[in-house]
Design a protein around this motif. Sequence first.
Motif, PDB file in Angstrom:
ATOM      1  N   LEU A   1       0.815  -1.217   0.000  1.00 53.44           N
ATOM      2  CA  LEU A   1       0.000   0.000   0.000  1.00 53.44           C
ATOM      3  C   LEU A   1       0.848   1.266   0.000  1.00 53.44           C
ATOM      4  N   HIS A   2       2.114   1.135   0.393  1.00 55.16           N
ATOM      5  CA  HIS A   2       2.977   2.311   0.498  1.00 55.16           C
ATOM      6  C   HIS A   2       4.089   2.324  -0.546  1.00 55.16           C
ATOM      7  N   TYR A   3       4.591   1.142  -0.898  1.00 53.90           N
ATOM      8  CA  TYR A   3       5.774   1.079  -1.756  1.00 53.90           C
ATOM      9  C   TYR A   3       5.562   0.230  -3.005  1.00 53.90           C
ATOM     10  N   SER A   4       4.285  -0.059  -3.305  1.00 53.50           N
ATOM     11  CA  SER A   4       3.907  -0.688  -4.586  1.00 53.50           C
ATOM     12  C   SER A   4       4.615  -2.005  -4.877  1.00 53.50           C
ATOM     13  N   SER A   5       4.807  -2.824  -3.842  1.00 59.95           N
ATOM     14  CA  SER A   5       5.392  -4.159  -4.064  1.00 59.95           C
ATOM     15  C   SER A   5       4.295  -5.094  -4.561  1.00 59.95           C
ATOM     16  N   THR A   6       3.997  -4.981  -5.848  1.00 61.42           N
ATOM     17  CA  THR A   6       2.892  -5.751  -6.425  1.00 61.42           C
ATOM     18  C   THR A   6       3.147  -6.069  -7.891  1.00 61.42           C
ATOM     19  N   CYS A   7       2.782  -7.280  -8.289  1.00 61.61           N
ATOM     20  CA  CYS A   7       2.791  -7.645  -9.710  1.00 61.61           C
ATOM     21  C   CYS A   7       1.620  -8.586  -9.967  1.00 61.61           C
ATOM     22  N   PHE A   8       1.312  -8.777 -11.239  1.00 65.37           N
ATOM     23  CA  PHE A   8       0.170  -9.621 -11.583  1.00 65.37           C
ATOM     24  C   PHE A   8       0.366 -10.205 -12.970  1.00 65.37           C
ATOM     25  N   GLU A   9      -0.529 -11.094 -13.350  1.00 63.06           N
ATOM     26  CA  GLU A   9      -0.561 -11.662 -14.688  1.00 63.06           C
ATOM     27  C   GLU A   9      -1.986 -11.653 -15.212  1.00 63.06           C
TER      28      GLU A   9
ATOM     29  N   SER B   1       8.766 -11.070 -12.607  1.00 64.04           N
ATOM     30  CA  SER B   1       8.309  -9.788 -12.058  1.00 64.04           C
ATOM     31  C   SER B   1       8.525  -9.745 -10.552  1.00 64.04           C
ATOM     32  N   SER B   2       8.163 -10.846  -9.875  1.00 63.28           N
ATOM     33  CA  SER B   2       8.321 -10.918  -8.417  1.00 63.28           C
ATOM     34  C   SER B   2       9.785 -10.744  -8.025  1.00 63.28           C
ATOM     35  N   GLU B   3      10.653 -11.405  -8.778  1.00 65.53           N
ATOM     36  CA  GLU B   3      12.095 -11.326  -8.486  1.00 65.53           C
ATOM     37  C   GLU B   3      12.619  -9.904  -8.679  1.00 65.53           C
ATOM     38  N   LEU B   4      12.207  -9.260  -9.769  1.00 59.40           N
ATOM     39  CA  LEU B   4      12.691  -7.912 -10.061  1.00 59.40           C
ATOM     40  C   LEU B   4      12.134  -6.874  -9.098  1.00 59.40           C
ATOM     41  N   LEU B   5      11.019  -7.187  -8.434  1.00 58.80           N
ATOM     42  CA  LEU B   5      10.446  -6.296  -7.419  1.00 58.80           C
ATOM     43  C   LEU B   5      10.927  -6.655  -6.014  1.00 58.80           C
ATOM     44  N   ALA B   6      11.820  -7.637  -5.899  1.00 57.23           N
ATOM     45  CA  ALA B   6      12.351  -8.109  -4.609  1.00 57.23           C
ATOM     46  C   ALA B   6      11.249  -8.653  -3.701  1.00 57.23           C
ATOM     47  N   LEU B   7      10.199  -9.195  -4.307  1.00 55.52           N
ATOM     48  CA  LEU B   7       9.184  -9.929  -3.550  1.00 55.52           C
ATOM     49  C   LEU B   7       9.703 -11.347  -3.290  1.00 55.52           C
ATOM     50  N   PRO B   8       9.141 -12.055  -2.299  1.00 51.45           N
ATOM     51  CA  PRO B   8       9.573 -13.437  -2.064  1.00 51.45           C
ATOM     52  C   PRO B   8       9.521 -14.272  -3.351  1.00 51.45           C
ATOM     53  N   THR B   9      10.463 -15.194  -3.485  1.00 47.32           N
ATOM     54  CA  THR B   9      10.570 -16.019  -4.691  1.00 47.32           C
ATOM     55  C   THR B   9       9.326 -16.884  -4.862  1.00 47.32           C
ATOM     56  N   VAL B  10       8.760 -16.836  -6.054  1.00 43.88           N
ATOM     57  CA  VAL B  10       7.549 -17.605  -6.349  1.00 43.88           C
ATOM     58  C   VAL B  10       7.900 -19.063  -6.627  1.00 43.88           C
ATOM     59  N   ASP B  11       7.141 -19.962  -6.030  1.00 33.16           N
ATOM     60  CA  ASP B  11       7.236 -21.382  -6.368  1.00 33.16           C
ATOM     61  C   ASP B  11       6.361 -21.593  -7.605  1.00 33.16           C
ATOM     62  N   GLN B  12       7.015 -21.717  -8.770  1.00 33.32           N
ATOM     63  CA  GLN B  12       6.261 -21.758 -10.030  1.00 33.32           C
ATOM     64  C   GLN B  12       5.353 -22.980 -10.124  1.00 33.32           C
ATOM     65  N   GLU B  13       5.811 -24.090  -9.552  1.00 35.11           N
ATOM     66  CA  GLU B  13       4.982 -25.297  -9.552  1.00 35.11           C
ATOM     67  C   GLU B  13       3.722 -25.084  -8.709  1.00 35.11           C
ATOM     68  N   GLN B  14       3.899 -24.451  -7.562  1.00 37.17           N
ATOM     69  CA  GLN B  14       2.754 -24.176  -6.697  1.00 37.17           C
ATOM     70  C   GLN B  14       1.754 -23.249  -7.380  1.00 37.17           C
ATOM     71  N   LEU B  15       2.268 -22.181  -8.012  1.00 36.98           N
ATOM     72  CA  LEU B  15       1.370 -21.245  -8.688  1.00 36.98           C
ATOM     73  C   LEU B  15       0.618 -21.927  -9.833  1.00 36.98           C
ATOM     74  N   SER B  16       1.322 -22.747 -10.610  1.00 39.57           N
ATOM     75  CA  SER B  16       0.665 -23.475 -11.711  1.00 39.57           C
ATOM     76  C   SER B  16      -0.471 -24.331 -11.174  1.00 39.57           C
ATOM     77  N   GLN B  17      -0.225 -25.005 -10.057  1.00 39.88           N
ATOM     78  CA  GLN B  17      -1.250 -25.860  -9.457  1.00 39.88           C
ATOM     79  C   GLN B  17      -2.418 -25.026  -8.932  1.00 39.88           C
TER      80      GLN B  17
END
Length: 332
Positions: free
Chosen positions: A42-50, A77-93
Amino acid sequence: MAAFGSVFLPKMALATFDNNQWSKAELVPADSIQLHPGAHVLHYSSTCFEGLKAFRHADGSVHVFRMDQNVKRFAQSSELLALPTVDQEQLSQMIVDAVAEYTDEVPAPPGSLYIRPTHIGTEAAIGKAAAPSLSSMMYVLLSPVGDYFTGGVKALRLLLDETGMRCAPHMGMIKSGGNYASALGPTMKAKAELQADQILFCPNGDVQETGAANFLLIDGNEIITKALDSSFLHGVTRSSVLTLAADLGMTVSERDITVTELLERAAKPGVEAALSGTAAVLTSVGTFIHNGEDIKVGSGEPGPVVEKLRKALNDIQWGNAPDTHNWLTKIA
């Protein structure tokens, strides 16, 4: 009919990151998230989407289009915004599970199920303007949508802007809300003052993209678009259209193009231009607005090559043509 993307299904898939690990994903009510008012997003725009889509085929089966590419870009996008690393397998599921829950809600063509994975920083810490959020939330929203072209397909009017940029150059390839926000003011001004549909950002004469879509120029058998770099979004629809253009025997040129060259080519008969994106797929551009002057692109009307390419893509998505590139993930 409800506006595109304004209707949501009652549940979404959700996972959270805390203490250096992801929680197990769950299906939860879509209106159920809680955020601290000091949340990093809400303050520093740490957000991405697809944005991706699921389609219903004539036999009733449901398929998600190019999920692997969207998941990969989301993780980047998450990596470039320094958000926690996404588990791609988890997201796909999570995407598969959410769509599987609502296969009955996937509209028949030309409608589809719009899928919106989102990742936000949730740590309550307003002192972290220059530090990343250590906790986050990842969710997958679903929105049944109708035909994007409810009023029929019309050629767009684009303002060529050689002074502004869509977003900061190092942010271009990140699909983050701030990029869309930064293009909104100039785009609204162009709509009000010049009846432009979009701005084609061309900083210092370098043709890039609009606020929400990639740009393509078609001259005879050649399709021209800017080569990938970090300054603009690497569109999945753009990639798909270029692949299909090559399949159809067209010459694909990914290179820099200047406003001067663009206007020279636009004056030629038979030239077409288009915007590509998940929502509208491929939309013809009929007019450039440059230095206060309207400049017709080719005939000024929706072009046959743009229509052919859009149909080729839709035919694969809708199951009317073979999926030779393995772009579809069958859900049910």
